[in-house]
Structure formats: structure tokens, C-alpha cells
Write an enzyme that holds these catalytic residues in place. Sequence first.
Site, short mmCIF file in Angstrom:
data_model
loop_
_atom_site.label_atom_id
_atom_site.label_comp_id
_atom_site.label_asym_id
_atom_site.label_seq_id
_atom_site.Cartn_x
_atom_site.Cartn_y
_atom_site.Cartn_z
N ASN A 1 0.81 -1.22 0.00
CA ASN A 1 0.00 0.00 0.00
C ASN A 1 0.85 1.28 0.00
OD1 ASN A 1 -2.42 1.33 -0.02
ND2 ASN A 1 -2.96 0.90 2.12
N HIS B 1 -15.15 -4.81 10.86
CA HIS B 1 -14.76 -3.49 11.35
C HIS B 1 -15.96 -2.62 11.62
CE1 HIS B 1 -10.37 -3.20 10.30
NE2 HIS B 1 -10.70 -4.44 10.07
N ARG C 1 -14.09 -5.56 15.45
CA ARG C 1 -13.12 -4.56 15.88
C ARG C 1 -13.84 -3.23 16.02
NH1 ARG C 1 -7.97 -2.19 12.44
NH2 ARG C 1 -9.35 -0.45 12.01
N TYR D 1 -7.59 7.47 13.11
CA TYR D 1 -7.30 6.22 12.42
C TYR D 1 -8.44 5.22 12.61
CZ TYR D 1 -6.05 1.49 11.82
OH TYR D 1 -6.11 0.19 11.45
N ASP E 1 -7.59 -1.62 17.66
CA ASP E 1 -6.28 -1.36 17.03
C ASP E 1 -5.76 -0.01 17.51
OD1 ASP E 1 -4.09 -1.17 15.40
OD2 ASP E 1 -5.16 -1.45 13.52
N HIS F 1 -2.79 1.10 16.55
CA HIS F 1 -2.04 1.59 15.40
C HIS F 1 -0.70 2.21 15.78
CE1 HIS F 1 -2.26 2.66 11.02
NE2 HIS F 1 -2.79 1.47 11.09
N GLU G 1 -4.34 -4.37 19.51
CA GLU G 1 -3.42 -4.53 18.37
C GLU G 1 -2.42 -3.38 18.27
OE1 GLU G 1 -5.64 -5.10 14.77
OE2 GLU G 1 -4.09 -4.16 13.54
N GLU H 1 1.41 -6.63 11.57
CA GLU H 1 0.93 -6.45 10.20
C GLU H 1 1.99 -5.84 9.29
OE1 GLU H 1 -2.52 -3.97 11.13
OE2 GLU H 1 -1.53 -2.29 10.13
N ARG I 1 0.36 -11.05 13.54
CA ARG I 1 -0.49 -10.57 12.44
C ARG I 1 0.18 -10.54 11.06
NH1 ARG I 1 -4.75 -8.24 12.19
NH2 ARG I 1 -4.18 -6.25 11.23
N HIS J 1 -3.33 -9.99 9.06
CA HIS J 1 -3.78 -8.72 8.50
C HIS J 1 -4.66 -9.01 7.27
CE1 HIS J 1 -2.15 -4.69 6.60
NE2 HIS J 1 -3.33 -4.52 7.17
N ASP K 1 -6.33 -3.28 1.41
CA ASP K 1 -5.17 -3.18 0.53
C ASP K 1 -4.50 -4.54 0.30
OD1 ASP K 1 -4.73 -2.12 3.36
OD2 ASP K 1 -2.67 -2.61 2.84
N GLU L 1 -8.49 -11.18 9.88
CA GLU L 1 -9.15 -9.90 9.64
C GLU L 1 -9.87 -9.94 8.29
OE1 GLU L 1 -6.42 -6.60 9.33
OE2 GLU L 1 -8.04 -5.12 9.44
N TRP M 1 2.02 7.04 12.02
CA TRP M 1 0.67 6.89 11.48
C TRP M 1 0.15 5.52 11.86
CZ3 TRP M 1 -1.89 3.62 7.97
CH2 TRP M 1 -3.28 3.92 7.92
C1 GCO Z 1 -5.50 -2.99 9.99
C2 GCO Z 1 -4.48 -2.01 9.55
C3 GCO Z 1 -4.77 -1.27 8.30
C4 GCO Z 1 -3.49 -0.67 7.80
C5 GCO Z 1 -3.44 -0.63 6.33
C6 GCO Z 1 -2.11 -0.12 5.84
O1 GCO Z 1 -5.45 -3.34 11.14
O2 GCO Z 1 -6.28 -3.43 9.16
O3 GCO Z 1 -3.96 -1.27 10.60
O4 GCO Z 1 -5.79 -0.36 8.43
O5 GCO Z 1 -3.26 0.59 8.33
O6 GCO Z 1 -3.72 -1.89 5.85
O7 GCO Z 1 -1.96 -0.35 4.49
MG MG Z 2 -3.86 -2.66 12.26
#
Ligand code: GCO
Ligand code: MG
Length: 403
Positions: free
Chosen positions: A38, A123, A148, A160, A211, A213, A237, A263, A284, A313, A317, A340, A403
Site C-alpha cells: 500500500n 470493522h 473490531r 485512524y 487497534d 495503530h 493490536e 501487520e 499478524r 492482516h 489493501d 481480519e 501513522w
Molecule cells: C489494519 C491495519 C490497516 C493498515 C493498512 C495499511 O489493522 O487493518 O492497521 O488499516 O493501516 O492496511 O496499508
Molecule cells: Mg492494524
Amino acid sequence: MPKITAAKVIVTSPGRNFVTLKIETDEGVYGLGDATLNGRELAVAAYLNDHVVPCLIGRDAHRIEDVWQFLYRGAYWRRGPVTMSAIAAVDTALWDIKGKLAGLPVYQLLGGACREGCMVYGHANGKTIEETIDNALHYQELGYKAIRLQSGVPGLNSTYGVSKDRYFYEPADADLPTENVWSTSKYMRSVPPLFDAARDALGWDVHLLHDVHHRLTPIEAGRLGRDLEPYRLFWMEDATPAEGQANFRLIRQHTTTPLAVGEIFNSIWDAKQLIEEQLIDYIRATVVHAGGISHLRKLASFADLYNVRTGCHGATDLSPVCMAAALHFGLSTTNFGIQEYMRHTEETDAVFPHHYRFADGLMHPGDAPGLGVDIDEELAAKYEYKRAYLPVNRLEDGTMFHW
Ligand code: GCO
Ligand code: MG
């Protein structure tokens, strides 16, 4: 022996960018592998086109492990997301070919089903707690056993995991990176009330996940994990960036909330200490970013020794080719934990017709030979690549953040 006669890289953008490798053989059978990274898609496409495809021609398509080792050891420059996504695409395509030639779905080649289906999580998100819970109730009605939850943070403009669309969460949506603003203290206060409300509305029979993140320090993550203990999460997560695997020791000392990470990992080495010291509960890493089905199997077997389960994951994407591969892997892996599942758009599903299916909270890869997913190349050609970046994040004072 089935000889590799051609390999091509297909870049398509049916709503979002995907890179797919198609390997052809002299037996008329071809295989597909996902190579999508991605926001950096064309780097993998070039790596494949310029450095991998020439080495594949003429090789025995059945020698999956040998080809894997050739590309990994032979490159000299090991690991890294670009290299490992490229290797993953080759590996996945070769498993697809082997399955088609054997007349068996890939999960049968991996040892057969260990379960009836793979539990997936959906989600639920919203700008407010009410909106998120409303969305979660909808997932519950659809039969999901795990959900989630991500909610907007009061005082922050965007967060996020909070999508503009009810079903599709797509962060890579700008020609240049969007800048978001982050406040850890505002976020930390907002999460426990979300799960408190969620348990009231959804009850205790559904698994709840969250998550972070990668946005907390280990000690902050320890506190959040502790604050969430009353709500019995399935996992928390990416609580903190995991480059320093020992960071997780501190989180573990402070909370019994189960931890998931990985991930962005692309090799077993990224998780070695986390697994050996039992610092996490779920790994993940997934097929496309972690060297394909072959490497992920090694990682899962290693994790099994230490009571760590898989939780691949599966955001949008990761293409339907990866989703299918992850389901064959999950179905046949004894220490599978959860998968997921973010639904793809109709445009994406039309470009990648597939056999996997969802029923009662579980997904099954189907019984078509190989992976059970195809690519409609004519349709794919209609969707041109469109540069798209993930957002970036700054603290309220302007400091660049995770991020
Ligand atoms: C998740 C992830 C995604 C990623 C994304 C990055 O838990 O699914 O955190 O949201 O941020 O796949 O390309
Ligand atoms: Mg994630």
C-alpha cells in the site's frame, strides 16, 4: 515438470491499487500471487519486473521452496517489505499452480482442514460511540463472532480506523499524504467508555478487538491495556511500534489484555523475540508482506511452540488473491487464531472473481483447485493505476508522529 514460461505483473486500480503476479506454465496452468504494498505499489512491480521475472523463466514450477530460497538467499539483500512482497507473490502463485495441477484446493496440500472455517473479524467504526455501536450491532446481525471497534476521538478532527464509508475503510485516498493531528491523552480517555458501552449493547458472547495503530509508548500501552481489562478484549493490536521487540516486555508486565502485533512484519526475524519470550498472543504477519504461504507457515509453526496464534492482516489493501491464500493457510494451520476481513468493493470483487465465502462468522476458501481466485485481465486493464498515499500524523504542536 511444469516449466515456467512467462510471468507478468498486472497493476490495476478498481477503487484502489493492486499489484498481481501471474505466472504461466507450459502445461497451460497459471497461478496468481498478490504483491500489493500500500502506497509503495510500483516499487514492488519494478522489483518483480526488473529483477525477479527474468530469473523465473524456465524453472520447475513445482519447486516452490527452492525458488523461494533462490530469491531470498540469492538476492543477498534479505528481508524488507519490497523484497518480501515480491517473493510472496511468486510463492503464492506457485502454490496456486501446484493446487491446480493436483486438482486440489491449496489447503489440502497444506495438510487439510483443521476446522470448519476461519473465524473473521469485521470493522465497526463511527465518529461517535453511538455510531460505532450501531455499526457493531449490524455486524452482529450479519453473524460476525468478532468485531473490531474504532471510534472518533473527541477534540480530534479525524482518527485512524474511522471511515467515511460504512463498510469499506480505505485510508490511502489522497494523491499526496493527508496530514492528521494526534493527541495521546485525548485518545486514551476515549477508549474505555467505548468498550464499556459496547459490552452493554453487544453483550459478552462476541469477541471485541481494538487497534492502537502503533501510537502509544510501552508504558501508555500498559495503562490502556489495564483500563480495558474489565471488557475482556480478544486483543489490543499494535499497541506500540514493534521494531524494538523488547518494548513489549513492559506492556506485558502491566496488563493481561491479549496483545497482537505484526501487520508490518515481513520475516520471522521481526517476531522472534516477541514469540520466544511470549510477549504477544497473536502474530499478524500475512501472506503478501511476509514472504508468502511458505514463510508464513514457518512463522506459524514457530509461534505454535510458544502458544502464539495467528491473526493475519486482512485490510482492503490486501487483494482477494491474498485473502484466498490467507484462508487456505488459516484453515490448515493448527494455531490459527482469527483472520481480519474487510470487504472489498464490488469493482474489486469483479476484477478478482473468487470462491471464498462468509457464513455464520466463519470464512472458507472454497474447494476449487488452487487458490480459487482469478483475475479478469480485460476488466483490470480498464482501471489505471492512481497514485494514492496513506495519511501522516502530527502531534498538536506539529511534531511528526506515527501513522
Ligand atoms: C489494519 C491495519 C490497516 C493498515 C493498512 C495499511 O489493522 O487493518 O492497521 O488499516 O493501516 O492496511 O496499508
Ligand atoms: Mg492494524
